[in-house]
Design an enzyme around this catalytic site. Structure first.
Site, PDB file in Angstrom:
ATOM      1  N   GLY A 197      31.748  41.736  43.005  1.00  0.00           N
ATOM      2  CA  GLY A 197      33.181  41.481  43.209  1.00  0.00           C
ATOM      3  C   GLY A 197      33.598  40.279  42.376  1.00  0.00           C
ATOM      4  O   GLY A 197      32.908  39.257  42.364  1.00  0.00           O
ATOM      5  N   LEU A 216      39.104  36.302  43.497  1.00  0.00           N
ATOM      6  CA  LEU A 216      39.080  34.834  43.533  1.00  0.00           C
ATOM      7  C   LEU A 216      37.719  34.289  43.937  1.00  0.00           C
ATOM      8  O   LEU A 216      37.178  33.393  43.302  1.00  0.00           O
ATOM      9  CB  LEU A 216      40.134  34.319  44.511  1.00  0.00           C
ATOM     10  CG  LEU A 216      41.572  34.370  44.022  1.00  0.00           C
ATOM     11  CD1 LEU A 216      42.492  33.800  45.080  1.00  0.00           C
ATOM     12  CD2 LEU A 216      41.736  33.603  42.721  1.00  0.00           C
ATOM     13  N   ARG A 263      52.253  35.115  61.493  1.00  0.00           N
ATOM     14  CA  ARG A 263      52.417  36.530  61.183  1.00  0.00           C
ATOM     15  C   ARG A 263      52.233  37.435  62.390  1.00  0.00           C
ATOM     16  O   ARG A 263      52.968  38.398  62.560  1.00  0.00           O
ATOM     17  CB  ARG A 263      51.404  36.914  60.108  1.00  0.00           C
ATOM     18  CG  ARG A 263      51.729  36.244  58.801  1.00  0.00           C
ATOM     19  CD  ARG A 263      50.682  36.479  57.762  1.00  0.00           C
ATOM     20  NE  ARG A 263      51.151  35.934  56.496  1.00  0.00           N
ATOM     21  CZ  ARG A 263      50.446  35.918  55.385  1.00  0.00           C
ATOM     22  NH1 ARG A 263      49.229  36.403  55.376  1.00  0.00           N
ATOM     23  NH2 ARG A 263      50.953  35.408  54.291  1.00  0.00           N
ATOM     24  N   LEU A 296      44.024  32.639  49.606  1.00  0.00           N
ATOM     25  CA  LEU A 296      43.676  32.145  48.272  1.00  0.00           C
ATOM     26  C   LEU A 296      42.822  30.899  48.410  1.00  0.00           C
ATOM     27  O   LEU A 296      41.837  30.695  47.701  1.00  0.00           O
ATOM     28  CB  LEU A 296      44.950  31.832  47.480  1.00  0.00           C
ATOM     29  CG  LEU A 296      45.929  32.986  47.287  1.00  0.00           C
ATOM     30  CD1 LEU A 296      47.119  32.543  46.436  1.00  0.00           C
ATOM     31  CD2 LEU A 296      45.249  34.159  46.614  1.00  0.00           C
TER      32      LEU A 296
END
Lengths: 666, 250
Positions: free
Chosen positions: A40, A43, A337, A469
Site C-alpha cells: 500500500g 499516505l 460526525r 491524514l
C-alpha cells in the site's frame, strides 16, 4: 495473551520520548542487509516506504494502482490536524489528545493517541519542507480552520485538496527513494496472501495485475498500509478499488481484527440518486464551518418539497428547523460526525427528508454569504449596500473558500448550490476498526505491522475530521521508522529470506486455488450484483443503527449470500491476463467474510458508542448510551474457519489521564 | 435515453484493436462511468467480455480515469474528468465514440486502459524536494507570499491523468512536467535544487518518447484541473537559465 499492548511505562507525556530514547536500534551497516515489504502506498505506506528507504533499509513497496499517486488518501478534502497552536487559541498537544480520546468516545488507547498528538506538529513541518502548498494568510504564515468536535482552529489545509497535496508530498519522497534504488516499486501488484515462516511474517504472494502471474516476495518483515474496509457497504465515499483483501488475508493467517463494527458515517455526502449508482461523493466537513443544516418544521412542507411542489426557497425562516443548533447549542453545526449523522437519520425517519427518496437534509450557506458579504462591503468602505451587492460579495468569499466543492456538487447534481441549499445525507466514509496492533504498530503476528486506516489504534469508536491524514502520516513518517527497530534489531543475523521454501509454496498454492475456484464456478451472476446485495445487508442492519434482532438476521443473510456466491458467480476471462472482474471477485469474496465479522462484533458490543449505535442502548432523548463497566475494551477477533464462531480476545482499555464522561456537545 | 456507443476494443498491447458498436439505455442522472458499468453488466449477463477501463475515486481527483470521448480527453465538459461527466449532457439517439488515450509513451494495455508509468519516471528523475523525514524546520520559519503559495498550489493541483498528452498532436508531456517544475521552483523550499530538477526531468521526458511542444495549447484546453500553459513558459525559462553555463544539460 494475544493482546499485549506493550505500552511503555512512565507519565503519559513522557512515554514516547523515553521509549524512543531507549529502544533498540539497527546500525546502518545492518540496515543495508535487511529487507522490508510495504504493502500500500497511500499516505501511511508511501511515507513509511520513503522514510525506511532514507534510513537505509531495502524496501519493496507494492500498490495495486498504476501509480502510488492514485491511493485513496488523495480524495481527502478538508485538512490535517496538528497541535501547533499557531492561532494562539488555546490549543496544545494535550488538548488534541483529549479531543481525540473524547471524540472517539473513550474507546482508544491513551498512549497511542498522545503520541499521535505529539508528532502531529512534525508532520506539518515535514510537509511544508516537501513543498506542500498549504493555505497561507496575507503575512505569508500558515492559515488554519476548525473542524467538527473541537473548539480550536488547528486544521491545516490546501483548498479542498489537502489529501492530494499531502499524498503528492509523500509520493515525491517515495519517488526520490525509488530513484536512488533504496525502494523497489511494484505498481499494479495486489497482495493476496501473507507468508509466515516459523510464526513470523516473512513475505507476501502478489498477483501481477497485468499478467496474472503470482509472485513470491520475501523480506525480514511486512508492513501493511492497505486502508479501510468501508466498501463492504458497496456504496461509500471510498474509491472503487478500496478493499479489505490484504488485511483480511493476514486475519485468515492469525492476525486479530479489532473493533470491526466501528465504522464512520460521514454526515455530509451527496444523497443516493439511483440503483445504478456506484459510489457516493463526500462534501467536505469544512463546509459545516459555514453551512447551516436544516429541514422544514412542518411535515406538509417536507412532503411538498419531496413532491416537487415547493423548493427550499419557499420555506420561511421561521418554518425551518436548524436541528443541530437546536439540539446541540454549544457545538451547533460542528458536532462530531457520528452525532450529526444520527441526527440527520432521525429527522428523515420522522418524515422531514427533502429529496424524492426522503433521505436528505439541507445544508444552507445563506447566513454565511450574508455575513461575509457585509464584512466585505465594510472592508471596501461601502455604506448601505443593497442585498444584491451583499450577496454578490458574500458569494465571492464562499467561492474562494469552497469553490471546488461547490463546483463538484453542481457537476454531480446539476443544481447550483449558491442559489439552492445543498442536499446532503450520511454515507459510509471511514473505518476506525482494523487490524489489532500494539504500541509498536506490530500485530500479534511477529514481524507484521499495520499502519494508517488499516489498523485500529487511534480513533476509538469515532474519528474526528482531519485526523485520518494526521494518523496515516504520523504512523508512516514518525512512528514505524522507530518502532520497527524493536523487531528488526533481533533479526540482524537473519540471512535473506528464501522464497523457495514450503511456506511460500503453500501460500502461492492457496492463492492459485482461490483464483481457480472463482473462475470455475461459471454461474450466472456478476461480482457487482453480489457486492451490491452485500452492501444492502450491511447498510440496513449494520449501518447507522443496529439491533440484536437485525444483526442476527443479517448474519444469516450474509451466510446465505456467500453460499450463493460460490455457486452462481460468473467471472469472465482468465487468470493470465489483465482482468478487473477477477480482481473484484477476489475482493468481494473477502468482503463476504469481513461483513460477517463486523456483524458478530456489533452484536457482541451491547452499548452505543461513537459510530456504533445499538437501538437498545440509548438515552431518553436518543443519545448514545455507553456501558463503561462492561465494554471499555478493544474487541480483537481471531477468525476460525467458516463453520466456527470467531474467538474474542479483549484488550482492556485503561484510562489513567482522562476521566470517562458522557460525551456531550450540548 | 437510447445511445449508440462506438468503443475501442483491444485484447492486449500486441493485439490489433477495432471499434465495436453497442446500444444502451441510459438515464440522465447517471455519470458516464456508471453508464459504462451498466453496459458491462449487460455484457457479463451475456457472458461476453466487459469493456476494460480504469477508474477509482470517481470524484475527479485520483487521475485514474482516462479515455477520449468524441475526440476529447475526458469528454466535452470543461474542467472535468471522465468520472465527473454526467449523462445530462447527452440526448436520446446520440452516438458516442470512446477511445483510449493515444500516445507512443502510453501503450495500450487493454481496451481503454493505457500504461502511464512514464509519468512516474519523470517525477523520479527530479520531481521532489530532497528533504529526509525529520530534517524539516518549523513550518512557519519561512513565510511565503500568499500569491506565490496560491500560484504554487495551482500548479501542484495536476492529477497526473495524462489528458494533456492525449490532447496534444505531438503527444508532448510538457504541461505535466512543467506543472511539477513550476510548483516546486516557485517555493523557497524547492528553489535550492531547481536547476538540477528541470534538467533531469526534461531529460527523462524526452527519453520516454513524448513529443515536442509546438504551442498548440490543446493541453491547457483539455486539462481537467485547468493547469495553465504559463507553466510551460516558466519551465522553458528555468531550463534555459539552468542550461547556460552548465555542463549538466548534456
Amino acid at each position: 495473551m494475544k493482546t499485549n499492548s506493550k505500552i511503555p511505562p512512565g507519565a503519559l507525556a513522557e512515554k514516547w520520548t523515553q521509549y524512543r530514547g531507549t529502544m533498540n536500534l539497527v546500525a546502518p551497516n545492518n540496515k543495508r542487509r535487511i529487507d522490508i515489504i510495504v504493502v500500500g502506498t497511500g499516505l501511511a505506506g508511501a511515507s513509511a516506504a520513503a522514510t525506511l528507504g532514507e534510513l537505509g533499509y531495502n524496501v519493496k513497496a507494492f500498490t495495486f494502482h498504476d501509480s502510488p499517486r492514485r491511493a485513496h488518501s488523495i480524495a481527502a478534502q478538508g485538512g490535517i490536524n496538528a497541535a501547533k497552536n499557531y492561532q494562539n487559541d488555546g490549543d496544545s498537544v494535550y488538548r488534541l489528545f483529549y479531543d481525540t480520546i473524547k471524540g472517539g468516545d473513550y474507546r482508544s488507547r491513551e498512549a497511542n493517541v498522545h503520541r499521535l498528538a505529539e508528532v502531529s506538529v512534525n508532520i506539518i513541518d515535514q510537509a511544508v519542507a516537501q513543498g506542500v502548498p498549504f493555505a497561507r494568510e496575507y503575512g505569508g504564515l500558515l492559515e488554519n480552520r476548525s473542524f467538527g468536535g473541537v473548539q480550536v482552529s488547528r486544521t491545516f489545509y490546501a483548498r479542498g485538496q489537502t489529501g492530494q497535496q499531502l499524498l503528492l508530498g509523500a509520493y515525491q519522497a517515495l519517488a526520490r527513494q525509488i530513484a536512488t534504488g533504496s525502494v523497489q516499486m511494484y505498481n499494479r501488484h495486489e497482495m493476496l496472501d501473507v507468508v509466515l515462516v516459523d510464526g513470523k511474517a516473512r513475505g507476501i504472494i502478489a498477483r501481477n495485475l497485468l499478467t496474472g502471474e503470482l509472485e513470491r516476495h520475501s523480506a525480514h518483515c511486512v508492513v501493511l498500509a492497505t486502508g479501510g474496509y468501508g466498501n463492504v457497504f458497496y456504496l461509500s465515499t471510498n474509491a472503487m478499488m478500496c478493499n479489505v483483501t490484504a488485511a483480511w488475508r493476514t486475519v485468515r493467517r492469525g492476525a486479530l481484527m479489532a473493533n470491526p463494527c466501528f465504522t464512520q458515517i460521514h454526515p455530509t455526502c451527496i444523497p443516493v440518486s439511483g440503483d445504478y449508482q456506484s459510489k457516493l461523493t463526500l462534501m467536505s466537513e469544512s463546509l459545516r464551518n459555514d453551512g447551516r443544516v436544516w429541514v422544514p418544521k412542518k411535515l406538509e412542507d417536507a412532503k411538498a418539497i419531496r413532491e416537487g411542489r415547493k423548493t427550499a426557497l419557499d420555506i420561511a425562516e421561521e418554518d425551518r428547523d436548524y436541528y443541530l443548533e437546536r439540539r446541540y447549542p454549544a457545538f451547533g453545526n460542528l458536532v462530531p460526525r457520528d452525532v450529526a449523522s444520527r441526527a440527520a437519520k432521525i429527522v428523515c425517519d420522522e418524515g422531514f427528508g427533502v429529496n424524492q427518496s426522503g433521505l436528505a437534509v439541507y445544508m444552507d450557506f445563506t447566513s454565511a454569504i450574508e455575513r461575509y458579504g457585509k464584512s466585505e462591503a465594510h472592508l471596501k468602505g461601502l455604506h448601505d449596500p443593497d442585498a444584491a451587492t451583499i450577496r454578490e460579495l458574500g458569494e465571492k468569499v464562499i467561492e474562494a473558500k469552497y469553490g471546488n466543492l461547490f463546483e463538484m456538487y453542481e457537476k454531480i447534481t446539476g443544481q447550483n448550490p449558491y442559489k439552492y441549499p445543498m442536499m446532503i445525507y450520511p454515507a459510509i466514509h471511514y473505518t476506525m476498526g482494523g487490524i489489532w496492533v500494539d504500541y509498536n504498530l506490530e500485530t500479534n503476528i511477529p514481524g507484521l505491522f499495520a499502519l494508517g486506516e488499516c489498523n485500529f489504534s487511534d480513533h476509538g469508536a469515532n474519528r474526528l475530521g482531519a485526523s485520518a491524514l494526521m494518523q496515516g502520516l504520523a504512523d508512516g513518517y514518525f512512528v514505524i521508522p522507530y518502532t520497527i527497530g524493536q523487531f528488526l534489531s533481533g533479526e540482524i543475523r537473519t540471512p535473506k529470506i528464501d522464497p523457495t521454501t514450503a511456506a511460500f509454496a503453500e501460500a502461492e498454492q492457496n492463492v492459485r486455488d482461490r483464483i481457480e475456484q472463482l473462475l470455475s464456478i461459471k454461474g450466472n451472476q456478476s461480482v457487482e450484483s453480489f457486492h451490491r446485495r452485500l452492501g444492502h445487508i450491511m447498510w440496513d442492519y449494520c449501518g447507522m443503527s443496529r439491533s440484536a434482532d437485525g444483526l442476527q438476521k443479517a448474519r444469516q443473510m450474509i451466510r446465505e449470500l456467500r453460499e450463493e456466491f460460490y455457486k452462481d458467480l460468473f467471472v469472465p476471462g482468465d487468470n493470465d491476463e489483465y482482468n478487473p472482474e477477477l480482481e473484484k471477485a477476489l475482493r468481494v469474496a473477502d468482503f463476504l467474510e469481513m461483513g460477517e465479522l463486523m456483524i458478530v462484533d456489533a452484536f457482541n458490543r451491547n452499548e452505543s458508542c461513537g459510530g456504533h449505535f445499538r437501538e437498545e442502548y440509548q438515552t431518553e432523548d436518543g443519545e448514545a448510551l455507553r456501558n463503561d463497566e462492561e465494554y471499555t475494551y478493544v474487541a480483537a477477533w481471531e477468525w476460525q474457519d467458516l463453520a466456527k464462531d470467531p474467538v474474542l480476545h479483549k484488550e482492556e482499555l485503561v484510562f489513567e489521564n482522562v476521566e470517562l464522561k458522557t460525551r456531550s456537545y450540548k | 435515453m437510447k445511445l449508440k456507443l462506438k468503443i475501442w476494443r483491444q485484447k492486449n498491447k500486441d493485439a490489433k484493436g477495432q471499434f465495436e458498436n453497442y446500444t444502451i439505455e441510459a438515464n440522465s442522472h447517471m455519470s458516464f462511468l456508471e453508464m459504462l458499468d451498466v453496459l458491462n453488466e449487460e455484457l457479463i449477463a451475456k457472458k461476453e467480455e466487459p469493456v476494460a477501463f480504469e477508474h477509482d475515486c470517481r470524484e475527479g481527483i485520483c487521475g485514474t480515469c482516462s479515455m477520449v470521448i468524441d475526440g476529447q480527453p475526458h469528454g466535452p465538459w470543461e474542467g472535468t474528468t471522465t468520472c465527473q461527466l454526467h449523462m445530462r449532457h447527452y440526448k436520446d439517439g446520440d452516438t458516442i465514440v470512446v477511445e483510449p488515450f493515444r500516445a507512443k509513451a502510453f501503450p495500450v494495455i487493454k481496451d481503454l486502459v493505457v500504461d502511464r508509468s512514464a509519468f512516474d519516471r519523470i517525477i523520479e528523475a527530479g520531481g521532489f524536494i530532497s528533504v529526509n523525514t525529520g530534517q524539516a524546520q518549523d513550518a512557519n520559519a519561512i513565510p511565503i507570499e500568499r500569491d506565490v503559495a496560491l500560484a504554487a498550489f495551482d500548479a501542484a493541483t495536476c492529477i497526473g491523468c495524462g489528458a494533456c498528452v492525449a490532447a496534444c498532436p505531438n503527444a508532448s508531456a510538457m504541461l505535466f512536467t512543467s506543472a511539477k517544475v513550476s510548483h516546486l521552483a516557485m517555493l523557497p523550499q524547492g528553489e535550492v535544487e531547481a536547476k538540477q530538477r528541470v534538467l533531469n526531468m526534461v531529460k527523462q521526458m524526452d527519453r520516454e518518447g513524448f513529443g515536442r511542444c509546438s504551442n498548440i495549447t490543446a493541453c491547457e484546453a483539455e486539462c481537467p484541473k485547468g493547469i495553465s500553459i504559463e507553466n510551460i513558459a516558466r519551465m522553458n525559462r528555468e531550463y534555459l537559465s539552468a542550461s547556460i553555463g552548465s555542463d549538466k544539460s548534456m
